[in-house]
Structure formats: structure tokens, C-alpha cells
Design a protein around this motif. Structure first.
Motif, PDB file in Angstrom:
ATOM      1  N   THR A  34      26.221  55.233  50.163  1.00 15.86           N
ATOM      2  CA  THR A  34      27.672  55.059  49.956  1.00 15.86           C
ATOM      3  C   THR A  34      28.471  56.329  50.248  1.00 15.86           C
ATOM      4  O   THR A  34      29.467  56.280  50.978  1.00 15.86           O
ATOM      5  CB  THR A  34      27.934  54.570  48.513  1.00 15.86           C
TER       6      THR A  34
ATOM      7  N   HIS B 178      25.043  47.462  42.807  1.00 13.50           N
ATOM      8  CA  HIS B 178      25.957  46.712  43.687  1.00 13.50           C
ATOM      9  C   HIS B 178      26.368  47.490  44.940  1.00 13.50           C
ATOM     10  O   HIS B 178      27.089  46.953  45.782  1.00 13.50           O
ATOM     11  CB  HIS B 178      27.202  46.299  42.904  1.00 13.50           C
ATOM     12  N   LEU B 179      25.953  48.777  45.046  1.00  7.40           N
ATOM     13  CA  LEU B 179      26.310  49.584  46.226  1.00  7.40           C
ATOM     14  C   LEU B 179      25.051  50.246  46.799  1.00  7.40           C
ATOM     15  O   LEU B 179      24.131  50.588  46.049  1.00  7.40           O
ATOM     16  CB  LEU B 179      27.317  50.682  45.851  1.00  7.40           C
ATOM     17  N   PRO B 180      25.024  50.491  48.104  1.00  2.13           N
ATOM     18  CA  PRO B 180      23.837  51.097  48.727  1.00  2.13           C
ATOM     19  C   PRO B 180      23.742  52.599  48.489  1.00  2.13           C
ATOM     20  O   PRO B 180      24.741  53.267  48.175  1.00  2.13           O
ATOM     21  CB  PRO B 180      24.031  50.785  50.212  1.00  2.13           C
TER      22      PRO B 180
ATOM     23  N   MET C 178      34.325  50.384  49.790  1.00  2.00           N
ATOM     24  CA  MET C 178      33.205  49.702  50.449  1.00  2.00           C
ATOM     25  C   MET C 178      33.541  48.233  50.717  1.00  2.00           C
ATOM     26  O   MET C 178      33.166  47.686  51.766  1.00  2.00           O
ATOM     27  CB  MET C 178      31.940  49.823  49.588  1.00  2.00           C
TER      28      MET C 178
ATOM     29  N   GLU D 250      32.946  47.895  54.430  1.00  2.00           N
ATOM     30  CA  GLU D 250      31.561  47.470  54.670  1.00  2.00           C
ATOM     31  C   GLU D 250      31.189  46.359  53.672  1.00  2.00           C
ATOM     32  O   GLU D 250      30.258  46.516  52.874  1.00  2.00           O
ATOM     33  CB  GLU D 250      30.658  48.699  54.472  1.00  2.00           C
TER      34      GLU D 250
ATOM     35  N   THR E 114      33.719  51.294  45.150  1.00  2.00           N
ATOM     36  CA  THR E 114      33.460  49.867  45.373  1.00  2.00           C
ATOM     37  C   THR E 114      34.590  49.236  46.185  1.00  2.00           C
ATOM     38  O   THR E 114      34.344  48.449  47.108  1.00  2.00           O
ATOM     39  CB  THR E 114      33.274  49.149  44.026  1.00  2.00           C
TER      40      THR E 114
ATOM     41  N   LEU F 257      28.449  57.080  53.971  1.00  2.00           N
ATOM     42  CA  LEU F 257      29.209  56.091  54.740  1.00  2.00           C
ATOM     43  C   LEU F 257      30.713  56.296  54.564  1.00  2.00           C
ATOM     44  O   LEU F 257      31.469  56.310  55.546  1.00  2.00           O
ATOM     45  CB  LEU F 257      28.805  54.673  54.306  1.00  2.00           C
TER      46      LEU F 257
ATOM     47  N   GLY G  76      29.655  43.649  53.729  1.00  2.00           N
ATOM     48  CA  GLY G  76      28.294  43.105  53.729  1.00  2.00           C
ATOM     49  C   GLY G  76      27.303  43.965  52.965  1.00  2.00           C
ATOM     50  O   GLY G  76      26.172  43.544  52.711  1.00  2.00           O
ATOM     51  N   SER G  77      27.724  45.185  52.577  1.00  2.00           N
ATOM     52  CA  SER G  77      26.848  46.090  51.829  1.00  2.00           C
ATOM     53  C   SER G  77      27.293  46.246  50.382  1.00  2.00           C
ATOM     54  O   SER G  77      26.966  47.247  49.740  1.00  2.00           O
ATOM     55  CB  SER G  77      26.814  47.466  52.504  1.00  2.00           C
ATOM     56  N   VAL G  78      28.042  45.278  49.876  1.00  2.00           N
ATOM     57  CA  VAL G  78      28.461  45.294  48.468  1.00  2.00           C
ATOM     58  C   VAL G  78      28.000  43.980  47.836  1.00  2.00           C
ATOM     59  O   VAL G  78      28.207  42.905  48.412  1.00  2.00           O
ATOM     60  CB  VAL G  78      30.000  45.420  48.331  1.00  2.00           C
ATOM     61  N   TRP G  79      27.375  44.085  46.657  1.00  2.00           N
ATOM     62  CA  TRP G  79      26.831  42.910  45.987  1.00  2.00           C
ATOM     63  C   TRP G  79      27.529  42.769  44.632  1.00  2.00           C
ATOM     64  O   TRP G  79      26.980  43.146  43.581  1.00  2.00           O
ATOM     65  CB  TRP G  79      25.313  43.055  45.846  1.00  2.00           C
TER      66      TRP G  79
END
Ligand code: ZN
Ligand code: MN
Length: 261
Positions: free
Chosen positions: A48, A43-45, A190, A194, A187, A51, A196-199
């Protein structure tokens, strides 16, 4: 008065002539964020840690009139008990000697140019002692000893999270900073910084990892949760991230002002 355009926080955005003027204007501080390229669950790039350290550094720099150097985007090897392990795909790491030398070179170069205060702002658990060693060697290279006006500060940003923030974000379920990997802290930050970079729809939900007290090498891969997270991000929110960011930036900025003037 700063000769830099208002709102400037990134060293890479400044031209060399204005930088000379800025350095001539008094003892100056440059913050160097240190991160990693490391798996952080589904769920995180991978970026992380880099960033988050970079964004926290930029917010602090805006508060204290510092500049932020480009982030160290790779870090020391992920360890199984604090980052899942270096065997995992996506995790791309430096040997200790490389990180020590990178730190020594960058800190030494900044000091040589007349930066009086360097702050290493760490965002990857495994980096710390190697950043410390690089700083120590850079100071030794230049003969900087106790009593010198020039200095380097070194910190990991989570050490600034207050007890009040911990209680607000975790209740009584704080798992410990070593297993805060892909968990609620990162999480939430983020989601705030950010989103848009968390799912979140891919976020795992499992109890915190309970690794043995020893390190075993080569690692036993099954001891890392299959998610790659050492604690679950359950309960994360952008609001928690905002609270954490604001509190950490406030307290860290106050510390830098008190310590560096
Ligand atoms: Zn991380
Ligand atoms: Mn990390």
C-alpha cells in the motif's frame, strides 16, 4: 519542448538518448517515491505505501513535467505506534543504514547525471529521517551547499492534506497521522486508485489505537490491535479518495512549481 513522448512520466520507460536530450533542455526534476512492504490489516495489500507514493508521484509528475524514478518498495522498520510494529508477518523492512545508503546512492547518481532537482515523495511514516539523512550525505558527497541551483525536496504526502479535506473526509474524528495506518486515508485512496486490491468486506471496525507515550523494545505484541490497523477504515470511500488525491496533487504540484520554477 520535451523530447519525451507525450504522457511519459516514468524514468524506467525512457531510453538513455532521449534522457540526455531531456536533461539538456533545462533544469529537470525527478521524483523518487518511497514506500514500504508492510502489513496493512486484512483489507489492504502489503504494498500500500509503495503503491500510493508511486501513484501520487506519477500524477504530480504529469502536472509539473517531471519524471518518476522506480519506487523504493521496502522501507524502514514499522514501529508499533505508527505502523503496528516490525514483528508482524508480511512486514519486510530495511535497517536504517540500508535506507540511508539507498537514498544517498540514488540521489547522488541522479545529481551526477545532471538532474538538478530531486523530490523524495514519502508514503511510509517511519522512513522520513533516514531519507533526510541520505539526502544530506548525497549533497555533502558532491559539495552542494546553500546557494547552489541544485537541490532536493523531501516531503510526506499526507502533510499536503488540507484542513478542508480533513473535515470533508473525517468530520471531527481525525485520529492523527501517526495512527492513520490501514485507516480512512489509505483505504479511501486505494478504493479510488486500485479498487481491485481492497477487500472492504474484511475491514475491521474498532476505535483508534491508544499506545503509551513511550516506545518499549522488544514490543508488547498485544498493544497492536489484532487487526493490524491502528485506526479503522470505517467511512472510507472511493469518492473521499478522489477528493484527497486531487487536492494533494494540486497543492503539491503548485508547491513544486513555486519552489523549483
Ligand atoms: Zn501505510
Ligand atoms: Mn507505512
Amino acid at each position: 519542448m520535451s523530447p519525451l513522448p507525450p504522457g511519459t512520466v516514468h524514468l524506467a520507460d525512457v531510453d538513455a538518448h532521449r534522457l540526455v536530450e531531456w536533461l539538456d533542455g533545462g533544469p529537470r526534476t525527478v521524483i523518487v517515491p518511497a514506500g514500504a512492504l508492510e502489513q496493512h490489516g486484512p483489507h489492504l495489500p502489503l504494498g500500500t505505501d509503495a503503491l500510493l507514493s508511486g501513484r501520487i508521484a506519477a500524477a504530480v509528475a504529469g502536472q509539473v513535467g517531471a519524471l518518476v524514478a522506480p519506487t523504493f518498495s521496502f522501507g524502514y522498520k514499522s514501529q508499533q505506534k505508527s505502523g503496528g510494529g516490525d514483528h508482524l508477518t508480511g512486514t519486510t523492512s530495511l535497517d536504517a543504514q540500508t535506507l540511508i545508503q539507498l537514498t544517498r546512492d540514488v540521489v547522488g547518481s541522479l545529481l551526477r547525471q545532471g538532474v538538478h532537482r530531486v523530490v523524495l515523495l514519502n508514503g511510509h511514516y517511519e522512513n522520513y529521517q533516514f531519507l533526510y539523512e541520505g539526502v544530506d550525505l548525497a549533497l555533502r558527497d558532491r559539495g552542494i551547499t546553500a546557494g547552489d541551483d541544485r537541490c532536493v525536496l523531501l516531503l510526506s504526502y499526507w502533510d499536503y492534506v488540507s484542513d478542508n479535506s480533513l473535515a470533508a473526509v473525517y468530520g471531527d474524528a481525525f485520529p492523527g497521522w501517526d495512527v492513520e495506518h490501514g485507516g480512512v486515508l489509505e483505504t479511501s485512496l486505494m478504493l479510488h486508485l486500485e479498487p481491485g486490491s481492497v477487500w472492504l468486506d474484511r475491514a475491521p471496525d474498532h476505535p483508534p489505537a491508544r499506545p503509551p507515550r513511550f516506545d518499549r523494545l522488544p514490543v508488547v505484541p498485544d498493544r497492536t490491535p489484532s487487526s493490524g490497523c491502528l485506526s479503522a477504515p470505517t467511512g472510507s470511500s472511493a469518492e473521499h479518495g478522489r477528493l484527497l488525491l486531487e487536492q494533494v496533487v494540486r497543492d503539491l504540484s503548485a508547491d513544486l512549481r513555486a519552489e523549483l520554477g
